[in-house]
Design an enzyme around this catalytic site. Structure first.
Site, PDB file in Angstrom:
ATOM      1  N   GLU A 158       0.939   3.898   1.801  1.00 64.14           N
ATOM      2  CA  GLU A 158       1.431   4.330   3.115  1.00 64.14           C
ATOM      3  C   GLU A 158       2.618   3.483   3.573  1.00 64.14           C
ATOM      4  O   GLU A 158       3.611   4.008   4.085  1.00 64.14           O
ATOM      5  CB  GLU A 158       0.303   4.237   4.154  1.00 64.14           C
ATOM      6  CG  GLU A 158      -0.873   5.149   3.885  1.00 64.14           C
ATOM      7  CD  GLU A 158      -1.993   4.446   3.134  1.00 64.14           C
ATOM      8  OE1 GLU A 158      -3.170   4.763   3.390  1.00 64.14           O
ATOM      9  OE2 GLU A 158      -1.695   3.579   2.282  1.00 64.14           O
ATOM     10  N   CYS A 175      -2.072  -0.667   7.312  1.00 63.31           N
ATOM     11  CA  CYS A 175      -1.209   0.519   7.308  1.00 63.31           C
ATOM     12  C   CYS A 175      -1.196   1.200   8.669  1.00 63.31           C
ATOM     13  O   CYS A 175      -0.170   1.737   9.102  1.00 63.31           O
ATOM     14  CB  CYS A 175      -1.685   1.492   6.239  1.00 63.31           C
ATOM     15  SG  CYS A 175      -1.560   0.845   4.555  1.00 63.31           S
ATOM     16  N   HIS A 235       0.846  -1.187   0.000  1.00 64.67           N
ATOM     17  CA  HIS A 235       0.000   0.000   0.000  1.00 64.67           C
ATOM     18  C   HIS A 235       0.883   1.239   0.000  1.00 64.67           C
ATOM     19  O   HIS A 235       2.029   1.209   0.478  1.00 64.67           O
ATOM     20  CB  HIS A 235      -0.906   0.003   1.222  1.00 64.67           C
ATOM     21  CG  HIS A 235      -1.913  -1.107   1.234  1.00 64.67           C
ATOM     22  ND1 HIS A 235      -2.946  -1.181   2.141  1.00 64.67           N
ATOM     23  CD2 HIS A 235      -2.046  -2.201   0.443  1.00 64.67           C
ATOM     24  CE1 HIS A 235      -3.667  -2.253   1.922  1.00 64.67           C
ATOM     25  NE2 HIS A 235      -3.140  -2.898   0.881  1.00 64.67           N
TER      26      HIS A 235
END
Length: 243
Positions: free
Chosen positions: A78, A109, A76
């Site tokens: 992040e 995350c 992801h």
């Protein structure tokens, strides 16, 4: 991600030359960078998400989603940005950094954010189904830091809804099919900007000695042996700050 370690944000890709815009706050500047990254992510056939890790008002690391590119569901935006920031600093501790994202970080995350000890989290669109604050409240879970102060900092300051309407508009423009699916299922919400107070401010003022001792223990034991903390990380931070 940008090759240089630190760079200031003066004008974002969403700014129009000659446009009569009110002065942007730092959070708005960083969020517009996230929106530009989300647009880039969509062009790369990834989900339209972008994240920035900033330190002292400058971008330290930034990323788009890389799940499809790396064939890895954990990539992801992040997490990619956090990983790059830690690599550049030579330290897993990002307590003096802020993470920006165009959407609320998910549970995966959010736990990475807590482990990396980010001091602040700013996002645009709320995620009531998958959010690490709205759904599972990982970001504001004080039990992590009270039970394991050797590892976790108190919850970060969280600011939600920064440029939420603009983020929703960008999402609709760059990924209309994804946007329609999100809207139909109530996955992301546009809500007014608000901040979640950070409890750690009270901890710092009322227990500075205890906090100092806890941090010393954390750096000596937990970070040195359990987190691969570089011995010269503080020296590397100083070198980066001078650039």
């Amino acid at each position: 991600m940008r090759p240089n370690l630190l760079h200031a944000v003066d004008k974002t890709e969403n700014d129009t030359v000659g446009e009569d815009r009110a002065p942007q706050s730092l959070d708005e500047q960083m969020m517009r960078r996230c929106l530009a990254l989300a647009t880039q992510s969509s062009k790369e056939r990834e989900y339209p998400f972008g994240a920035v890790v900033a330190r002292k008002g400058e971008i330290l690391a930034e990323a788009t989603n890389r799940v499809s590119r790396d064939c890895d569901v954990t990539r992801h935006a992040e997490i990619v940005a956090i990983t790059e920031a830690q690599r550049l600093l030579g330290d897993t501790d990002l307590s003096d950094c802020t993470l920006y994202s165009n959407v609320e970080p998910c549970a995966l995350c959010s736990y990475a954010i807590r482990e990396a000890r980010l001091g602040r989290v700013v996002f645009a669109l709320r995620s009531p189904v998958m959010g690490g604050l709205s759904r599972w409240n990982i970001l504001d879970d004080r039990g992590l830091s009270t039970t394991m102060p050797q590892v976790f900092e108190p919850p970060p300051e969280v600011v939600a809804g920064v440029l939420a309407e603009e983020a929703d508009s960008v999402l609709r423009q760059v990924a209309p099919v994804v946007w329609a699916f999100i809207r139909a299922n109530g996955l992301l919400l546009v809500e007014p900007q608000n901040g979640v107070p950070r409890v750690s401010n009270r901890v710092r003022s009322s227990g500075s000695l205890l906090r100092w001792l806890t941090r010393a223990l954390r750096l000596t034991l937990s970070d040195r042996f359990g987190r691969g903390r570089a011995i010269k990380s503080s020296h590397r931070r100083g070198k980066i700050a001078k650039k």
